[in-house]
Design a protein around this motif. Structure first.
Motif, mmCIF file in Angstrom:
data_model
loop_
_atom_site.group_PDB
_atom_site.id
_atom_site.type_symbol
_atom_site.label_atom_id
_atom_site.label_comp_id
_atom_site.label_asym_id
_atom_site.label_seq_id
_atom_site.Cartn_x
_atom_site.Cartn_y
_atom_site.Cartn_z
ATOM 1 N N ILE A 1 -3.256 -5.259 -3.294
ATOM 2 C CA ILE A 1 -2.589 -4.230 -2.504
ATOM 3 C C ILE A 1 -2.442 -4.772 -1.087
ATOM 4 O O ILE A 1 -3.438 -5.117 -0.434
ATOM 5 N N SER B 1 -7.296 -2.997 -5.271
ATOM 6 C CA SER B 1 -7.227 -4.444 -5.498
ATOM 7 C C SER B 1 -8.370 -4.870 -6.417
ATOM 8 O O SER B 1 -9.543 -4.611 -6.130
ATOM 9 N N GLU C 1 0.840 -1.206 0.000
ATOM 10 C CA GLU C 1 0.000 0.000 0.000
ATOM 11 C C GLU C 1 0.874 1.253 0.000
ATOM 12 O O GLU C 1 1.834 1.349 0.766
ATOM 13 N N THR D 1 -0.935 3.545 -4.203
ATOM 14 C CA THR D 1 -1.986 2.524 -4.214
ATOM 15 C C THR D 1 -2.686 2.401 -2.859
ATOM 16 O O THR D 1 -2.092 2.610 -1.793
ATOM 17 N N GLN D 2 -3.972 2.071 -2.963
ATOM 18 C CA GLN D 2 -4.825 1.915 -1.780
ATOM 19 C C GLN D 2 -5.499 0.547 -1.836
ATOM 20 O O GLN D 2 -5.596 -0.053 -2.913
ATOM 21 N N PRO D 3 -5.972 0.043 -0.692
ATOM 22 C CA PRO D 3 -6.601 -1.288 -0.685
ATOM 23 C C PRO D 3 -7.721 -1.432 -1.706
ATOM 24 O O PRO D 3 -7.888 -2.510 -2.309
ATOM 25 N N PRO E 1 -1.823 -4.313 2.729
ATOM 26 C CA PRO E 1 -1.918 -3.210 3.696
ATOM 27 C C PRO E 1 -0.639 -3.085 4.527
ATOM 28 O O PRO E 1 0.074 -4.067 4.750
#
Lengths: 113, 110
Positions: free
Chosen positions: B108, B85, B15, B80-82, B110
């Motif tokens: 992604i 995905s 992330e 990028t963020q969760p 965390p």
């Protein structure tokens, strides 16, 4: 604006049976496309309607598949008789003449046992 | 006909890091290149596209680049963020139909 809708969301049938999938495009979209994704592979083109006319059906796998778009609104895709290799997710998409972006429906997951 | 190859097939990114997905196409007549994101159980959604008269296009954290000479185009996701995905598909269009790549499953971490 309502999106592209497809029915049913999931269908399980036995080999040799018939299944009909339906797609309702976004209102006003003359272009309607059918695609299929088999076993996690790429999304493959099946055919393209412009209004009620088949513009390109080069992706239809064989004559067991029949697509119609009576009146240029919704479309149906019939598989008769179904075979095991027909299993997959069938997507419908629609677009206006311009700017060409295709909007996809949620798909129908077809399982042939 | 058109042939589109997409790499990698799977990609795991921490992330906050960047993710890059690459596609090549074979038909020099192709002139429109969309990218679709498909979250689990949902429809493919158009996230960005580029036409052949443009070399790069950006929309917030997402960018696409196109090299017509080499016939390849790439998707870049920064920070990028969760929720990034998903499975990402590239596609190329010469006439009316889209030819898709085989998809990239982006995870992604965390």
């Amino acid at each position: 604006e309502a999106g592209v809708t497809q029915f049913p969301s999931h269908s399980v049938i036995e080999k040799g049976q018939t299944v009909t999938l339906r797609c309702d495009p976004i209102s006003g979209h003359d272009n309607l496309y059918w695609y299929r994704r088999v076993m996690g592979k790429e999304i493959k083109f099946l055919l393209h309607f412009v209004k009620e006319s088949k513009q390109d059906e080069s992706g239809m796998p064989n004559n067991r598949f029949l697509a119609e778009r009576t009146g240029g609104t919704y479309s149906t895709l019939k598989v008769q008789p179904a075979e095991l290799e027909d299993s997959g997710v069938y997507f419908c998409a629609s677009s206006q003449d311009l700017p060409y972006e295709q909007y996809f429906g949620p798909g129908t997951r077809l399982t042939v046992t | 006909g058109e042939n589109v190859e997409q790499h990698p097939s799977t990609l795991s990114v921490q992330e906050g890091d960047s993710a890059v997905i690459k596609c090549t196409y074979s038909d020099s007549a192709s002139n429109y290149f969309p990218w679709y994101k498909q979250e689990l159980g949902k429809r493919p959604q158009l996230i960005i596209d580029i036409r052949s008269n443009v070399g790069e296009k950006k929309d917030q954290r997402i960018a696409v680049t196109l090299n017509k000479t080499a016939k390849h185009f790439s998707l870049h996701i920064t920070e990028t963020q969760p929720e990034d995905s998903a499975v990402y598909f590239c596609a190329a269009r010469g006439g009316e139909k889209l030819t898709f790549g085989t998809g990239t499953r982006l995870t992604i971490i965390p």
